[in-house]
Motif scaffolding. Structure first.
Motif, PDB file in Angstrom:
ATOM      1  N   VAL A 262       0.856  -1.182   0.000  1.00 39.74           N
ATOM      2  CA  VAL A 262       0.000   0.000   0.000  1.00 39.74           C
ATOM      3  C   VAL A 262       0.888   1.227   0.000  1.00 39.74           C
ATOM      4  N   MET A 263       0.608   2.170  -0.884  1.00 40.29           N
ATOM      5  CA  MET A 263       1.286   3.457  -0.831  1.00 40.29           C
ATOM      6  C   MET A 263       0.724   4.235   0.353  1.00 40.29           C
ATOM      7  N   LEU A 264       1.606   4.879   1.103  1.00 38.99           N
ATOM      8  CA  LEU A 264       1.134   5.612   2.275  1.00 38.99           C
ATOM      9  C   LEU A 264       1.195   7.104   2.010  1.00 38.99           C
ATOM     10  N   PRO A 265       0.322   7.870   2.676  1.00 37.71           N
ATOM     11  CA  PRO A 265       0.351   9.320   2.498  1.00 37.71           C
ATOM     12  C   PRO A 265       1.691   9.876   2.991  1.00 37.71           C
ATOM     13  N   ASP A 266       2.087  11.004   2.453  1.00 42.19           N
ATOM     14  CA  ASP A 266       3.348  11.623   2.844  1.00 42.19           C
ATOM     15  C   ASP A 266       3.399  11.944   4.333  1.00 42.19           C
ATOM     16  N   ALA A 267       2.220  12.229   4.882  1.00 48.19           N
ATOM     17  CA  ALA A 267       2.178  12.591   6.297  1.00 48.19           C
ATOM     18  C   ALA A 267       2.736  11.479   7.181  1.00 48.19           C
ATOM     19  N   PHE A 268       2.727  10.265   6.699  1.00 47.09           N
ATOM     20  CA  PHE A 268       3.189   9.142   7.510  1.00 47.09           C
ATOM     21  C   PHE A 268       4.710   9.070   7.603  1.00 47.09           C
ATOM     22  N   ARG A 269       5.400   9.934   6.863  1.00 49.72           N
ATOM     23  CA  ARG A 269       6.860   9.871   6.868  1.00 49.72           C
ATOM     24  C   ARG A 269       7.441  10.116   8.244  1.00 49.72           C
ATOM     25  N   ALA A 270       6.717  10.898   9.044  1.00 51.12           N
ATOM     26  CA  ALA A 270       7.226  11.200  10.384  1.00 51.12           C
ATOM     27  C   ALA A 270       7.146   9.995  11.322  1.00 51.12           C
ATOM     28  N   ALA A 271       6.377   8.981  10.921  1.00 51.01           N
ATOM     29  CA  ALA A 271       6.201   7.824  11.797  1.00 51.01           C
ATOM     30  C   ALA A 271       7.512   7.072  11.987  1.00 51.01           C
ATOM     31  N   PHE A 347      -8.132   0.997  -0.637  1.00 50.37           N
ATOM     32  CA  PHE A 347      -8.196   1.499   0.743  1.00 50.37           C
ATOM     33  C   PHE A 347      -8.370   3.003   0.717  1.00 50.37           C
ATOM     34  N   ASN A 348      -9.185   3.530   1.613  1.00 50.58           N
ATOM     35  CA  ASN A 348      -9.293   4.976   1.786  1.00 50.58           C
ATOM     36  C   ASN A 348      -8.014   5.473   2.467  1.00 50.58           C
ATOM     37  N   GLN A 349      -7.213   6.197   1.705  1.00 53.74           N
ATOM     38  CA  GLN A 349      -5.885   6.606   2.179  1.00 53.74           C
ATOM     39  C   GLN A 349      -5.940   7.455   3.446  1.00 53.74           C
ATOM     40  N   SER A 350      -7.002   8.225   3.601  1.00 59.68           N
ATOM     41  CA  SER A 350      -7.051   9.118   4.761  1.00 59.68           C
ATOM     42  C   SER A 350      -7.510   8.396   6.026  1.00 59.68           C
ATOM     43  N   LYS A 351      -7.897   7.137   5.904  1.00 58.50           N
ATOM     44  CA  LYS A 351      -8.387   6.406   7.078  1.00 58.50           C
ATOM     45  C   LYS A 351      -7.465   5.260   7.482  1.00 58.50           C
ATOM     46  N   LEU A 352      -6.228   5.349   7.057  1.00 56.76           N
ATOM     47  CA  LEU A 352      -5.281   4.281   7.424  1.00 56.76           C
ATOM     48  C   LEU A 352      -4.753   4.504   8.838  1.00 56.76           C
ATOM     49  N   HIS A 353      -4.468   3.406   9.524  1.00 53.55           N
ATOM     50  CA  HIS A 353      -3.864   3.477  10.857  1.00 53.55           C
ATOM     51  C   HIS A 353      -2.558   2.703  10.805  1.00 53.55           C
ATOM     52  N   LEU A 354      -1.588   3.157  11.586  1.00 54.17           N
ATOM     53  CA  LEU A 354      -0.291   2.497  11.570  1.00 54.17           C
ATOM     54  C   LEU A 354       0.168   2.264  13.006  1.00 54.17           C
ATOM     55  N   LEU A 364       0.840   7.237  14.759  1.00 57.27           N
ATOM     56  CA  LEU A 364       0.277   8.454  14.193  1.00 57.27           C
ATOM     57  C   LEU A 364      -0.104   9.472  15.246  1.00 57.27           C
ATOM     58  N   THR A 365       0.058   9.150  16.525  1.00 59.27           N
ATOM     59  CA  THR A 365      -0.468  10.033  17.571  1.00 59.27           C
ATOM     60  C   THR A 365       0.199  11.395  17.537  1.00 59.27           C
ATOM     61  N   ASN A 366       1.447  11.453  17.063  1.00 59.03           N
ATOM     62  CA  ASN A 366       2.132  12.742  17.071  1.00 59.03           C
ATOM     63  C   ASN A 366       1.901  13.530  15.790  1.00 59.03           C
ATOM     64  N   LEU A 367       1.232  12.911  14.830  1.00 55.48           N
ATOM     65  CA  LEU A 367       1.050  13.588  13.560  1.00 55.48           C
ATOM     66  C   LEU A 367      -0.125  14.549  13.644  1.00 55.48           C
ATOM     67  N   PRO A 368      -0.064  15.618  12.882  1.00 51.78           N
ATOM     68  CA  PRO A 368      -1.185  16.568  12.912  1.00 51.78           C
ATOM     69  C   PRO A 368      -2.476  15.911  12.420  1.00 51.78           C
ATOM     70  N   VAL A 369      -3.533  16.245  13.123  1.00 50.06           N
ATOM     71  CA  VAL A 369      -4.803  15.567  12.871  1.00 50.06           C
ATOM     72  C   VAL A 369      -5.344  15.868  11.477  1.00 50.06           C
ATOM     73  N   VAL A 370      -5.102  17.090  11.017  1.00 57.12           N
ATOM     74  CA  VAL A 370      -5.706  17.506   9.745  1.00 57.12           C
ATOM     75  C   VAL A 370      -5.382  16.557   8.601  1.00 57.12           C
ATOM     76  N   THR A 371      -4.140  16.074   8.582  1.00 56.30           N
ATOM     77  CA  THR A 371      -3.757  15.229   7.461  1.00 56.30           C
ATOM     78  C   THR A 371      -4.511  13.914   7.478  1.00 56.30           C
ATOM     79  N   LEU A 372      -5.049  13.576   8.628  1.00 59.30           N
ATOM     80  CA  LEU A 372      -5.676  12.266   8.736  1.00 59.30           C
ATOM     81  C   LEU A 372      -7.184  12.301   8.574  1.00 59.30           C
ATOM     82  N   GLN A 373      -7.739  13.477   8.786  1.00 59.54           N
ATOM     83  CA  GLN A 373      -9.202  13.503   8.764  1.00 59.54           C
ATOM     84  C   GLN A 373      -9.718  14.236   7.554  1.00 59.54           C
ATOM     85  N   SER A 374      -8.923  14.279   6.515  1.00 54.12           N
ATOM     86  CA  SER A 374      -9.274  15.073   5.335  1.00 54.12           C
ATOM     87  C   SER A 374     -10.647  14.699   4.800  1.00 54.12           C
TER      88      SER A 374
END
Lengths: 374, 275
Positions: A262-271, A347-354, A364-374
């Motif tokens: 699965v390709m992951l959103p860029d926001a997940f890079r901080a994980a 898969f809905n990319q904005s609803k992935l959990h890691l 993902l807890t430290n990531l900004p919420v906006v990127t996840l709830q688009s």
């Protein structure tokens, strides 16, 4: 009306730690649900707040007063038990009046309050009956009446609906919510049923093995589970979890399991995983998996074979076998799928959990919420 | 139909000898108590007296000090019952409600104690009682009867108390009762049949007791029924008509009490196992 506070509340039975450093502030008028599998310590925590168990460590406060040493009868709290615990040798009237009698409330006031309570709960016609003459739902109402009449500082409810049949349970669930809102009494409610937790609580406390896993509003707990236990426990059917690795290929962050990638959103890079292994679990809820037409550019993640379709009426769930893994997808009940059919999934990319595979914690807890709830 | 008829016959064949065997002494007792002395020794004996008389029942009160025996027996039996209740209620409650180290062993210990025959320790017991200068004292009988009835009473009450859900008590405690208050207002009244059973059982035990009464009581005015009948009515020559009339009166008390209690007794024994 008051707040209930637990500070590092701990209960040990011999070597077993039933409740481990529970910290919780229940606000005035709030409805908090303790939820978890059996043996997670939720009932023990409730019983400590009631005063039926002594705390091994920590403090319980009602408003600002530490009540650890106050006997249950002086805490001014009311409790509803799973098996109702009506007094079998007293009529319904006397069951409801008992607490007031112990407080030497004047007789005419008791009579007036019993009738008002019975009217509210629609059990006026039962006041002269014995508990054994009542149905389960009626007993439940009497148990509620016994709690309500006291106008206590807090309600404690220990799985009050679990002995009722499914239909009655839904009806009583609504009644309890209304009752709590109308009376505005701080309530702590224990259940193992995540549907009850989601529908009733202003906030949910998810517990496991004596430890609090997450505290939050139902939607927070559902959308941002802090670990893979909460992710699986809250939500029905449970979230799909896949073991695999995080890796970067051609500058793209991706998750790769034995069966698919699965390709992951860029926001997940901080994980960052706890070790260097990159072992993670990818989570996605069945409603965020779609069965799609298999053509390029359609966001297809993988292909699989339909193993089983379960129809619930309004929804249907398809178990799709991909390699060794089963992916559960919510599908429209109108789609004709047959067992053995090959389908494409996206898969809905904005609803992935890691989650970290080693610790189970969300990455993902430290990531900004906006990127996840688009 | 045929099989059920055969089964019925089988049951009768098996049970009849047992019924006859257990009822025979009772029938002889009642029959003899209604006979005149002449008829008692008549040969061949008859079951139904030709001239039934209640004379024996009025004579026995003067032949021996039966009224005093009754009074003493009543005093001992009631005293023992009260003492048993006083001790067995808290003990049974603790065993039913609290989990503590040695609980299982203690329950087993009670059961074993229950099986101990009094005669084994009567000698040692006599020395203890003598050391306290408590021989020839009805209070001694109360204490000993209570001691021997206690283990069964505790066992039975533990079962009864366990059958009352702990939540009922907890609800009462949250409603404002102390633990003692919750016990006295919830568990104890809800166990009323068990309390009655234990009370009557203790009473019957003490009422029927013979060995301790024989060993520890000497004065004639302190004799209890069991010993009194044996010592005085049957002392020099056995006057069967008087003995059987008195025995009948003593037995009636036991039978009536047992009829009251038997249903509750079996319920109490099962109650603990059901949970």
């Amino acid at each position: 009306m008051s707040t209930v506070t637990c500070r590092d509340l701990t209960k040990r039975f011999g070597d077993v730690v039933a409740v481990n450093k529970l910290n919780l502030v229940v606000q005035d008028r709030e409805f908090v649900v303790l939820v978890g599998p059996s043996g997670c310590g939720k009932t023990t925590a409730l019983r400590m707040i009631a005063g039926l168990e002594t705390a091994s460590e920590g403090e319980i406060l009602l408003d600002d007063q530490v009540v650890n040493k106050v006997p249950p009868g002086r805490r001014d709290i009311a409790m509803v038990f799973q098996n109702y615990a009506l007094y079998p040798h007293m009529r319904v009237y006397d069951n409801i009046a008992y607490a007031l009698r112990l407080r030497h409330t004047p007789k005419h006031e008791i009579d007036q309050r019993v009738h008002a309570t019975a009217k509210m709960l629609e059990i006026e016609s039962l006041l002269n009956r014995w508990p054994k003459q009542l149905s389960g739902g009626q007993r439940q109402r009497v148990a509620l009446g016994r709690a309500v009449i006291r106008q206590p500082r807090a309600f404690l409810m220990d799985e009050p609906l679990s002995n009722l049949d499914a239909q009655l349970r839904v009806a009583m669930r609504r009644e309890i919510i209304h009752l709590q809102r109308n009376l505005g009494i701080t309530t702590i409610y224990v259940t193992h049923d995540q549907v009850e937790a989601m529908t009733m609580g202003d906030r949910i406390v998810v517990m496991r093995d004596g430890l609090v896993q997450q505290v939050g509003t139902p939607s927070e707990v559902y959308r941002r589970p802090r670990n893979n236990f909460v992710a699986r426990f809250i939500g029905s059917p449970a979230m799909n979890l896949f073991a695999g690795k995080l890796m970067t290929e051609a500058g793209e962050l991706q998750f790769r399991s034995a069966s698919f990638r699965v390709m992951l959103p860029d926001a997940f890079r901080a994980a960052r995983t706890s070790g260097d292994s990159g072992d993670v679990q990818l989570g996605i809820r069945p409603e965020d998996v779609a069965v799609v037409e298999d053509r390029p550019g359609n966001g297809t993640v993988t292909r699989g074979v339909v193993d089983l379709v379960e129809h619930l009426g309004s929804d249907a769930y398809a178990s799709v076998k991909v390699g060794n893994e089963i992916i559960l997808a919510r599908v429209s009940p109108d789609i004709q799928l047959h067992d053995g059919q090959t389908v494409a999934l996206s898969f809905n990319q904005s609803k992935l959990h890691l989650f970290d595979a080693a610790t189970g914690e969300s990455l993902l807890t430290n990531l900004p919420v906006v990127t996840l709830q688009s | 139909m045929r099989t059920s008829w055969l089964k019925y016959l089988g049951i009768i064949v098996v049970l009849l000898p047992m019924v006859v065997m257990s009822l025979f002494p009772l029938i002889v007792m009642i029959s003899t108590s209604l006979k005149s002395p002449a008829e008692v020794y008549q040969w061949p004996p008859v079951f139904i007296p030709r001239e039934p008389t209640l004379q024996n029942y009025s004579d026995i009160w003067t032949v021996a000090n039966l009224a005093a025996y009754f009074r003493n027996s009543l005093f001992v039996a009631l005293g023992a019952t009260a003492l048993v209740m006083l001790l067995a209620v808290p003990a049974g409650y603790a065993l039913a409600r609290f989990r503590f180290r040695g609980r299982g062993f203690y329950m087993l210990f009670l059961l074993v104690m229950q099986m101990f025959p009094g005669i084994v320790i009567i000698l040692a017991l006599y020395r203890v009682v003598a050391a306290f200068q408590m021989t020839d004292n009805l209070v001694t009988l109360i204490i000993l009867n209570a001691a021997f009835g206690l283990s069964f009473a505790v066992w039975l009450l533990t079962g009864y108390f366990s059958s009352v859900p702990a939540e009922v008590e907890e609800a009462a405690m949250v409603d404002g009762n102390s633990r003692l208050g919750a016990m006295l207002r919830m568990t104890v009244p809800l166990s009323a049949p068990g309390l009655v059973a234990v009370g009557i059982f203790s009473f019957i035990g003490a009422w029927n007791e013979f060995l301790f009464a024989l060993t520890f009581i000497r004065s004639q005015d302190k004799l209890v029924l069991t010993v009194g009948l044996w010592k005085y009515i049957a002392r020099f020559q056995v006057e069967w008509n008087y003995l059987e009339a008195s025995s009948f009166l003593v037995t009636v008390v036991v039978v009536v009490l047992f009829m009251l209690v038997q249903k509750n007794l079996t319920r109490g024994l099962i109650a603990g196992a059901e949970r």
